[in-house]
Design an enzyme around this catalytic site. Structure first.
Site, PDB file in Angstrom:
ATOM      1  CG  LEU A 121     108.590  37.827  61.991  1.00 48.77           C
ATOM      2  CD1 LEU A 121     109.744  37.216  61.207  1.00 48.77           C
ATOM      3  CD2 LEU A 121     108.504  37.178  63.372  1.00 48.77           C
ATOM      4  CG  HIS A 122     106.630  44.257  60.416  1.00 54.10           C
ATOM      5  ND1 HIS A 122     105.866  44.508  59.283  1.00 54.10           N
ATOM      6  CD2 HIS A 122     107.812  43.748  59.964  1.00 54.10           C
ATOM      7  CE1 HIS A 122     106.562  44.165  58.206  1.00 54.10           C
ATOM      8  NE2 HIS A 122     107.741  43.705  58.591  1.00 54.10           N
ATOM      9  CG  MET A 123     106.080  43.377  69.071  1.00 63.08           C
ATOM     10  SD  MET A 123     106.812  42.364  70.356  1.00 63.08           S
ATOM     11  CE  MET A 123     105.956  40.842  70.141  1.00 63.08           C
TER      12      MET A 123
ATOM     13  CG  ASP B  18     103.914  42.132  64.564  1.00 61.89           C
ATOM     14  OD1 ASP B  18     104.016  42.421  63.356  1.00 61.89           O
ATOM     15  OD2 ASP B  18     104.718  41.384  65.134  1.00 61.89           O
ATOM     16  CG  HIS B  19     102.034  45.024  60.120  1.00 61.94           C
ATOM     17  ND1 HIS B  19     103.244  45.532  59.692  1.00 61.94           N
ATOM     18  CD2 HIS B  19     101.297  46.090  60.491  1.00 61.94           C
ATOM     19  CE1 HIS B  19     103.227  46.863  59.791  1.00 61.94           C
ATOM     20  NE2 HIS B  19     102.059  47.214  60.290  1.00 61.94           N
TER      21      HIS B  19
END
Ligand code: FAD
Length: 490
Positions: free
Chosen positions: A427-429, A292-293
């Protein structure tokens, strides 16, 4: 009321960004019956859709459109993360930033997913209002537009001027060569609406007699006979039933797809045994090594009030510099995510290429118990250095003449301590059931996104990405869903 469906040729689990595309595409063949099961609330028309306002993220406390999970971002750094829980999924409640992964990102994917190979699918899915050339699509279902410079909110315009003033190049097309710089964010917005794949793909297919969409329907288990998929168990309105099928396409997103696989007996064998789950397949990669980021916030206080008009999206211009993405959000999170309790506006510093890999593990064999999610952010020296570098670049921009006249930074600290104190996630999992070759023991699916070692089980969502792309994953999720639909149709 009609009897609930008890059999279908294909069952799609999860009506999110990817699942809506797969259900719409596979039901184009009238001879194939498709059932889409979505655990969150649904709607039947755009006028009934409760999540169209792209200027806010309806995921705050108590939202019925989001699931919230307790997570650990780094050792002793607890936090919470959300996922969309509504027809359209996370793409129905997100920031409407719709940027493709870059050419370099796809070098980490199997060769059949090279940028050259995925570009036609990106072009086919988009309807770009600003660029009409061989690298962009103009007729696809997903609208793409950028906020014109004269309509930028005051903070975005000042940020853009500050970045250019500091010598960063201009990048007019973030869907171009990925060289980086400051430029407008491609947005999946049409008029005053956020256009999710539920709106772009599913609603136009709604009337097909071979397509059934059931909202408020939670899939609790996938059923197998040996290594063959034979159905799903689903709970709707407190009633459980079995739906028979020979093909399940899992699109429950990067948290629930691995959770559902593990609850159904596919996952790391020892972990399944610890939770009393009979093993169908030992698959160590399920729930393992997601990416994720990490995002560090630089909070500031506004000197006076700022202009943000009715058309200002959540973020409309960003600066990509090396592996960092710097995001001037157009309003405090209290405004963007009503009820979030974060009154100070922030500059977000996203680390878009990271060493950190996390795990999702069950806490019991019961569907209702929440999984344990550990991100392990900022554990490598390289990641900590990059995040400090991001803090330094962001702080310098905040102190520039263009931004400094509007706001006052609340911290100037550039340190590991400040990284951990202001750590969040974008929230880029992705990558919790990643795609990979036979020699990769952690790969859960092959390059067609079929689960290795199983029959009739495909995954089509962000869990199959080998690694999170260096841009937001939404556009890439739609591209993957389009390609997996093509594989299944063939
Ligand atoms: C608040 C937020 C903001 C974001 N902002 C951006 C952004 O601006 N740009 C960007 O590129 N990315 C953004 N992202 C990430 C992006 O939206 C996601 O990566 C993408 O939507 C994921 O797509 P998906 O299909 O993998 O999963 P999802 O879209 O999350 O879909 C999964 C669906 O499955 C359903 N489901 C789960 N379990 C079950 C079950 N057991 N049975 C039935 N249904 C089930 C869920 O309710 C959900 O609808 C954001 C994410 C969030 C949460």
């Amino acid at each position: 009321m009609a009897d609930p469906i008890r059999a279908a040729d294909v069952v799609v689990v999860g009506g999110g960004s990817s699942g809506c595309v797969v259900a719409a595409r596979l039901s184009e063949n009238p001879a194939r019956s498709v059932l889409l099961l979505e655990s969150g609330p649904g709607y039947r028309s755009v006028s009934d859709c409760p999540v169209l306002d792209y200027r806010t993220l309806p995921v705050g406390p108590g939202s019925v459109f989001a699931e919230t999970y307790g997570v650990e971002l780094a050792p002793s750094v607890p936090s919470a993360m959300v996922r969309g829980h509504v027809l359209g999924g996370s793409g129905a409640v997100n920031g409407a930033y719709f940027v493709r992964g870059t050419e370099a990102d796809f070098r980490h994917w199997p060769a059949s997913w090279s940028y050259e190979n995925v570009l036609p699918a990106f072009r086919a899915l988009e309807r770009d209002a600003d660029f009409d050339d061989s690298r962009h699509g103009t007729t696809g279902p997903m609208p793409v537009r950028r906020q014109p410079a004269e309509r930028l909110s005051e903070i975005s315009a000042a940020f853009r001027a500050a970045a250019l003033g500091a010598g960063h190049p201009e990048e007019p097309d973030k869907n171009g060569d990925g060289a980086g710089g400051v430029g407008p964010v491609p947005l999946n917005v049409d008029g005053d609406r956020r256009v999710s794949t539920a709106v772009a793909y599913l609603l136009p297919a709604w009337g097909r007699p071979n397509l059934t969409v059931e909202a408020n329907s939670d899939v609790v288990r996938i059923l197998f006979s040996g290594n063959e998929t034979v159905g799903v168990e689903v709970e709707s309105d407190g009633v459980r039933r079995t739906v028979r099928t020979g093909r399940v396409v899992l699109a429950a997103g990067p948290v629930e797809t691995p959770v559902l696989l593990m609850l159904s007996g596919i996952g790391p064998a020892e972990h399944l045994m610890d939770n009393g789950i009979p093993i169908v397949l030992d698959a160590p990669g399920v729930g393992s090594e997601f990416s994720d980021h990490p995002e560090v916030a630089l909070p500031y206080r506004i000197r006076d009030s700022l202009r943000r008009d009715d058309t200002s999206p959540v973020v409309e211009t960003v600066l990509n510099v090396g592996d960092l993405e710097i995001r001037p959000y157009t309003a405090p999170f209290d405004v963007l995510v009503p009820g979030s309790g974060q009154p100070d506006p922030i500059l977000g510093i996203g680390l878009m290429v990271t060493d950190s890999r996390g795990d999702i593990r069950l806490t019991s064999g019961h569907r209702r118990d929440r999984p344990r999610i550990e991100y392990r952010y900022a554990q490598s020296a390289a990641d900590r250095r990059a995040l400090r570098e991001g803090q330094a670049i962001g702080s310098e921009l905040l102190r520039s003449p263009e931004l400094g006249s509007l706001l006052e930074p609340l911290t100037r600290e550039v340190s590991d301590r400040a990284v951990l104190a202001h750590l969040g996630t974008s929230l880029h999992m992705c990558g919790s059931c990643r795609m990979g070759g036979r020699d990769d023991v952690g790969a859960v699916v092959d390059e067609w996104c079929n689960v290795r070692g199983m029959e009739g089980l495909t995954i089509a969502d962000t869990s199959v990405f080998p690694v999170v792309p260096s841009r937001g994953p939404h556009a890439t999720a739609v591209m993957v869903a389009e390609r997996v639909s093509t594989f299944l149709r063939e």
